[in-house]
Design an enzyme around this catalytic site. Structure first.
Site, mmCIF file in Angstrom:
data_model
loop_
_atom_site.group_PDB
_atom_site.id
_atom_site.type_symbol
_atom_site.label_atom_id
_atom_site.label_comp_id
_atom_site.label_asym_id
_atom_site.label_seq_id
_atom_site.Cartn_x
_atom_site.Cartn_y
_atom_site.Cartn_z
ATOM 1 N N THR A 317 15.217 18.556 -9.249
ATOM 2 C CA THR A 317 14.680 17.139 -10.096
ATOM 3 C C THR A 317 14.254 18.011 -11.191
ATOM 4 O O THR A 317 13.443 18.974 -11.529
ATOM 5 C CB THR A 317 13.723 16.238 -9.280
ATOM 6 O OG1 THR A 317 12.775 15.593 -10.346
ATOM 7 C CG2 THR A 317 12.418 17.326 -8.562
ATOM 8 N N HIS A 369 6.372 20.842 5.337
ATOM 9 C CA HIS A 369 5.314 21.970 6.041
ATOM 10 C C HIS A 369 5.398 22.575 7.424
ATOM 11 O O HIS A 369 4.479 23.197 7.850
ATOM 12 C CB HIS A 369 3.610 22.038 5.636
ATOM 13 C CG HIS A 369 3.313 23.124 5.024
ATOM 14 N ND1 HIS A 369 3.585 24.368 6.656
ATOM 15 C CD2 HIS A 369 1.978 24.423 4.568
ATOM 16 C CE1 HIS A 369 2.621 25.475 6.014
ATOM 17 N NE2 HIS A 369 2.059 24.957 5.496
#
Lengths: 397, 330
Positions: A317, A369
């Site tokens: 992005t 994570h």
């Protein structure tokens, strides 16, 4: 007939009002409907009109004096009224006002009542309201003490609540936009993505050579190579070396993908959309550039096919075109990682102990994570950095 | 429905009795002048001829006696249908109804049952005076163990009477004199209407009118006229007062937020009072106006026909009350 003008009720909750201005003097002739006084209650002003043609025989209250509603404020004499009738009306009105203005007689001191041990709550103000109106008002969070009731005795009815609601809506300073199409999907996807515990790593990259490469390709191909293409290629090659980031995570399962399909975010009038460059690791920079241009154009026109948005394994992005230096992206669910880059610009850099100016960009990788740890993500990011700083491998297929 | 056959309510009741007597030989009739005369309003016409004096029994003028006899017959396995000529005369056999018919199933621990139907006529509207004009449905509202049925159309009258005869509880079946001759469609052939199921006679959004017995056509007439004025009225006929179809009434009130109950019993302690209390208990949060009741005033019904008219709510009364409710004047 002698007429008594009284303090009118402007509002269901109004108890008192004051004349703030007399528009007619005592003894002055007035027409029916002509304004004789301006009154005020709370912050509302109102013009009191004469109930008939006649003479303002007596003004009974001075400006700014607060009197209860219904209190006589003036006497109007019509043609043909006899003076004694007028006098009688004035006398009666003044009598009423005297009791009102009488100084308060100090109360006889009574032995103090024992103090209640529990504080007595103040009785809530009684509002006349029908049950369904009360329920509706609660449902919409309307303050019923502010709703004007039109039922018998000022009772608030369902229709009054609906009217209040309508009035409230009419006063809104925002417009409501129903979530549809891309906006709704984005909302759903972002909410889903936000479930992922995110961590982000940032690094500055020397873009000098990448910018040179960009210019070379542009010269060869004859079109403007989007920065996206360079980052897509760099990311694709880095993902081959760090496949744990080329993954999706759903329902407790991590899927590490063979193919490297890199999505790139496109800002369209309809909203954010992420077309995919399939097998980006196997395509030449020029090829990726052409596809990026084509897909971005289609995205803006709303002409992308399902095939052109499905199956991404990683996303980049870029808000650099809008002048952003650096930002922290949110993963593109169910992908486990995303790379953001900002504007490529001249920045001060320390090189071999010397301060110098170079073209750089900031890269940030965010990752889920649950699926990826900081170590692999850092190593991936450093590979991307290396590839951009020494970009020859990016060129070919 | 197949046919558009029209019957009067009296004919529909007669047909229900005839069909049930054919279907079940335990069904027998008792009452004053029901046999040879065929009922003072010819409701039982032809039944003596068809079923004989053993099953259609003309009784002496002795309500307490023949109701007691009928209770005994019911306990012993018959399905008697008793006629009490005027509902006012229910007072004459109150002890039998309240202390025996209504109690026996409970006080015997379910060993006995009383499948008895008491048909009775409410003559209000006929100028018969205070002791021949009453609409005493509320007398029995406070007596557990009884079912109370009050039809308003020939179709309902037939279907409800058949269900009442087949029911194992004692049922009082109230017939409105003023609707005996009113005709309505009644299809050929077998059908029943369950007890405890109201009928929405007309759908509407602004006001619910719950009308009892002879008040139903008046409520419908009022609703029709109110519709021309833009007021949309839902008319509900509970059809059975006990058991009461609470859900139908509550559902309508939740939709319209306003309720008017129309009966021609006396107002105090009436069916309207019971329904009003029900709605306040169970749908309070849906009310947008006080509940209104129209009923006969709390005075004995006068003989004078002109005065008598004042003691039955009219379509005009219903319209006036409806407007007050809908226009927020109460």
């Amino acid at each position: 007939m002698v007429k008594t003008i009284i303090m009118p009720r402007l509002d269901i909750d109004m108890e008192k009002g004051a004349v703030i201005e007399w528009r007619k003097k005592e003894g002055e002739e007035v027409d029916e409907g002509e304004v004789v006084a301006v009154i005020m209650s709370e912050k509302v002003t109102y013009e009191v009109e004469s109930p008939a043609k006649g003479r303002l025989a007596r003004i009974l209250v001075e400006p700014e004096l607060e009197v209860p509603i219904g209190t006589p404020i003036a006497i109007l004499a019509e043609e043909g009224d006899r003076p004694e009738e007028v006098e009688e009306a004035v006398r009666k009105a003044e009598e009423a006002l005297r009791t009102l203005r009488a100084p308060e007689v100090p109360e006889v001191r009574r032995p103090e009542a024992p103090r209640p041990t529990v504080p007595v709550p103040e009785a809530p103000k009684k509002v006349r309201i029908t049950p369904v109106a009360r329920k509706l008002a609660e449902q919409y969070g309307l303050d019923i003490t502010k709703i004007r009731g039109t039922g018998p005795g000022g009772r608030i009815t369902k229709a009054d609540v609906l009217k209040a609601l309508e009035a409230l809506r009419a006063r809104l300073t925002y417009r409501e936009v129903r979530l549809t199409g891309i906006r709704r999907l984005t909302a759903e996807k972002m909410a889903k993505a936000w479930e992922a515990p995110h961590a982000s790593l940032t690094v500055q990259v020397d873009m000098t050579k990448a910018v040179e490469l960009k210019a070379e390709v542009e010269a060869e191909e004859g079109f403007k190579l989007p920065y996206d293409a360079i980052f897509i290629k760099a990311v694709a090659l880095a993902l081959k070396r760090h496949p744990e980031l080329n993954a999706t995570f759903e329902e407790g399962t991590i899927r590490v993908h063979e193919a490297v399909n890199v999505c790139f975010a496109v800002d369209t009038s309809q909203g954010l959309i992420t077309p995919v460059i399939r097998d980006a690791d196997k395509k030449s920079l020029a090829q990726i550039g052409r596809e990026v241009r084509e897909l971005a154009e289609k995205a803006r026109l709303g002409k992308l096919t399902m095939e052109e948005v499905r199956g991404g394994t990683f996303t980049i992005t870029n808000l650099g075109v809008l002048g952003i230096d650096q930002f922290t992206p949110i993963v593109n669910h169910p992908q486990v990682a995303i790379l953001a880059f900002g504007t490529v610009a001249d920045r001060p850099v320390v090189e071999e102990g010397r301060l110098t100016v170079k073209k750089t960009a900031w890269l940030t990788v965010s990752f889920d994570h649950r699926a990826v740890d900081g170590g692999p993500a850092a190593r991936f990011l450093m590979t991307v950095k290396e590839l951009l700083e020494d970009p020859e491998p990016l060129r070919g297929s | 429905m197949g046919s558009e056959r029209m019957l009067s309510m009296a004919e529909a009741i007669n047909e229900a009795l005839r069909e049930e007597m054919h279907r079940d030989e335990r069904v027998i009739l008792l009452g004053e002048d029901i046999g040879v005369l065929g009922g003072i309003y010819r409701v039982t016409k032809g039944l003596l001829e068809e079923f004989g004096p053993e099953r259609v029994i003309d009784t002496p003028i002795s309500e307490e006696g023949f109701v007691g006899a009928a209770i005994g017959l019911a306990v012993m396995g018959f399905r008697p249908v008793v006629e009490i000529m005027y509902a006012d005369f229910l007072a004459n056999c109150m002890n039998q109804i309240v202390n025996f018919a209504a109690k026996m199933r409970y006080m015997s621990g379910g060993q006995l049952k009383v499948p008895l139907v008491i048909r009775t006529m409410m003559a209000h509207g006929r100028g018969h005076g205070g002791d021949h004009s009453q609409v005493p449905i509320p007398w029995f509202l406070n007596v557990p163990g009884l079912k109370l049925v009050a039809p308003s159309t020939p179709y309902d009258a037939k279907g409800l009477l058949k269900s009442a005869i087949r029911d194992d509880s004692p049922v009082i079946y109230f017939e409105p004199y003023i609707l005996y001759r009113t005709r309505g469609p009644v299809p050929e052939g077998e059908y029943t209407i369950p007890l405890g199921k109201a009928d929405v006679k007309r759908e509407g959004n602004d006001l619910t009118v719950v009308a009892i017995s002879a008040m139903v056509p008046r409520a419908l007439e009022a609703a029709e006229k109110l519709a021309e004025e833009g007021i949309s009225v839902e008319v509900i006929d509970p059809r059975t007062i006990v058991p009461l179809d609470e859900e139908a009434i509550l559902r309508a009130v939740m939709k319209t937020n306003r309720l008017l109950i129309v009966e021609y019993s006396h107002k105090r302690g009436g069916v309207g009072a019971e329904i009003a209390a029900l709605v306040v208990e169970k749908a309070f949060d849906y009310l947008d106006a006080p509940i209104m009741r129209l009923a006969s005033p709390d005075v004995p019904i006068p003989v004078s026909p002109e005065l008598g008219k004042l003691t039955i709510p009219t379509a005009e009364d219903i319209m006036a009350a409806a407007k007050k409710l809908v226009l927020g004047e109460v």
